[in-house]
Write an enzyme that holds these catalytic residues in place. Structure first.
Site, PDB file in Angstrom:
ATOM      1  N   TRP A 141       1.026  -1.021  -0.038  1.00  0.00           N
ATOM      2  CA  TRP A 141      -0.111  -0.023   0.039  1.00  0.00           C
ATOM      3  C   TRP A 141       0.886   1.196  -0.109  1.00  0.00           C
ATOM      4  CZ3 TRP A 141      -1.927   2.483   4.894  1.00  0.00           C
ATOM      5  CH2 TRP A 141      -3.124   3.553   4.427  1.00  0.00           C
ATOM      6  N   ASP A 185      -1.303  -5.941   9.214  1.00  0.00           N
ATOM      7  CA  ASP A 185      -2.072  -4.659   8.815  1.00  0.00           C
ATOM      8  C   ASP A 185      -3.321  -5.527   8.120  1.00  0.00           C
ATOM      9  OD1 ASP A 185      -3.628  -2.638   7.671  1.00  0.00           O
ATOM     10  OD2 ASP A 185      -1.981  -1.949   6.246  1.00  0.00           O
ATOM     11  N   LYS A 204     -13.943  -1.110   6.126  1.00  0.00           N
ATOM     12  CA  LYS A 204     -14.660  -1.829   4.813  1.00  0.00           C
ATOM     13  C   LYS A 204     -15.477  -2.592   5.630  1.00  0.00           C
ATOM     14  CE  LYS A 204     -10.587   0.268   3.231  1.00  0.00           C
ATOM     15  NZ  LYS A 204      -9.938   1.073   2.348  1.00  0.00           N
TER      16      LYS A 204
HETATM   17  C1  LMR Z   1      -6.925   2.069  -0.347  1.00  0.00           C
HETATM   18  O1  LMR Z   1      -5.840   1.423  -0.532  1.00  0.00           O
HETATM   19  O2  LMR Z   1      -7.207   2.325  -1.493  1.00  0.00           O
HETATM   20  C2  LMR Z   1      -7.585   2.195   0.833  1.00  0.00           C
HETATM   21  O3  LMR Z   1      -6.882   1.547   1.918  1.00  0.00           O
HETATM   22  C3  LMR Z   1      -7.953   3.695   1.174  1.00  0.00           C
HETATM   23  C4  LMR Z   1      -6.840   4.327   1.248  1.00  0.00           C
HETATM   24  O4  LMR Z   1      -6.775   5.026   2.325  1.00  0.00           O
HETATM   25  O5  LMR Z   1      -5.814   4.527   0.504  1.00  0.00           O
END
Ligand code: LMR
Length: 398
Positions: free
Chosen positions: A130, A211, A246
């Protein structure tokens, strides 16, 4: 003072939403941010949440501060949801939970806690991960590094390489693992792989942070916690950053939690005192509403049963869209094999689209996808599928 500042780049995910909102194209589709959409393209308030809110509205007596570590029943219910109501950890005193503003808030509390109590550790992130993970840990002053995760040739986990890398991570360093629905690839470890990872993490005395933002979106609430259970069985110390954005659809309530497991109950209590110190210096104490909703739903058998059905419906709809997406791409004459998308789990798929193709999708068709090629399947509907697949076929053909 501020006149010499250079603008920061837009966020790779939330920045897309900003651009999407400004796009006048009536056919525009946002497959950037991980936000669930129903068949009508809405992000609904869950019925179980609405009912809990009605209950709270009638019963609420005060807007007094919560404790620094948050809503007491919420913290207990979170621990039970993560590990299952009968897990021995629940009554061991070895596990403590503090409410946090979303999963991101929980990660940042974890990062500040690590930086201020354990010193200069390196935090190892999956490659890819992420895009906000590096920001969060670096903002706390921690160094980051990556371990292999994605194997492009098989569209699977590069498991041998991952395990070998773990074997070389210096003792005491931190490893971040995605509990389920890996973001961005949608590819998870199986149970045997989790066990092998847990063994090497324990052997090398690494500190795992899970996470866990998508519990319930892969297979089910309990099945999705398999990795967590394996880690808890093998490792004496563990951190879990979990989120209700979510699975409760409580995106804008910012409700999540940081759970810490230590070898002994007194160590967990001491660690919690530091977590509270970190929270107090950041935002003092958390907001109440979202946590009260979650606690109300999880502790009321009828609301909880309704919520579990609603989580199942979201999961099933996303899986339906995965299959429809693969089929519709074929119908549009796309020769490239996208069948792996039907096997990936959770909201995201790593499509393999190149940055140039992602750019073309946005410029020519107003279809918004993260630059890495990550697609939020949760944003697909039966109504936008034809337009979407036509757009993808077009950019792949050129
Ligand atoms: C995402 O990866 O789209 C979600 O976790 C929202 C975010 O805050 O990035």
């Amino acid at each position: 003072m501020f006149h010499s500042l250079v603008a920061a780049p837009p966020d790779p995910i939330l920045g897309l939403t900003e651009a999407f909102k400004k796009d006048p194209n009536p056919n525009k589709i946002n497959l950037g941010v991980g936000v669930y959409k129903d068949a009508q393209g809405r992000t609904p308030v869950l019925a179980s949440v609405k009912r809990a809110e009605e209950k709270l509205l009638r019963a609420e007596q005060t807007k007094n501060y919560l404790p620094i570590e948050g809503h007491t029943e919420f913290d207990a219910a979170t621990l039970a949801l993560l590990f299952g109501a009968n897990h021995p950890l629940l009554h061991s005193g070895r596990a403590v939970t503090a409410q946090a503003p979303g999963g991101t808030g929980a990660l940042r509390v974890a990062a500040d806690f690590i930086a201020s109590t354990l010193g200069a550790r390196t935090v190892w992130l999956s490659d890819p991960t992420w895009p906000n993970h590096p920001n969060v840990f670096q903002a706390a002053g921690l160094k980051i590094a990556t371990y292999p995760y994605f194997d492009k040739s098989s569209n699977g986990v590069a498991f041998e390489a991952m395990l070998a890398a773990f074997g070389n991570i210096p003792e005491g360093d931190v490893v971040v693992l995605h509990g389920c629905c890996h973001n961005p690839t949608g590819i998870d470890l199986n149970r045997a792989q989790w066990r092998a990872v847990a063994e090497v993490v324990a052997e090398r005395a690494l500190l795992p942070i899970v996470d866990f933002a998508y519990q319930g979106f892969a297979e089910g609430l309990e099945a999705d916690a398999a990795g967590l259970t394996e880690l808890a069985e093998h490792c004496s110390d563990l951190l879990v950053a979990s989120s209700y954005s979510k699975n409760f659809g409580l995106y804008n309530e910012r409700v999540g939690a940081l759970t810490l497991i230590a070898a002994k109950a007194d160590a967990a209590d001491t660690a919690l005192s530091h977590i509270k110190r970190v929270i107090r210096a950041n935002y003092s104490n958390p907001p109440a509403h979202g946590a009260a909703v979650v606690a109300t739903v999880l502790n009321d058998p009828e609301l909880r049963a309704q919520w579990e059905v609603e989580v199942g419906e979201m999961r099933d709809r996303i899986n339906l869209m995965r299959h429809l997406f693969v089929e519709t791409l074929q119908e549009k004459g796309v020769m490239q094999d996208f069948s792996f998308i039907a096997r990936q789990r959770g909201m995201f798929s790593f499509s393999g689209l190149t940055p140039e193709q992602v750019k073309a999708l946005r410029e020519r068709h107003a279809v918004y996808v993260v630059g890495s090629g990550r697609i939020s399947v949760a944003g697909m509907t039966e109504a936008n599928m034809d337009y979407l697949c036509h757009a993808i076929a077009d950019v792949l053909a050129k």
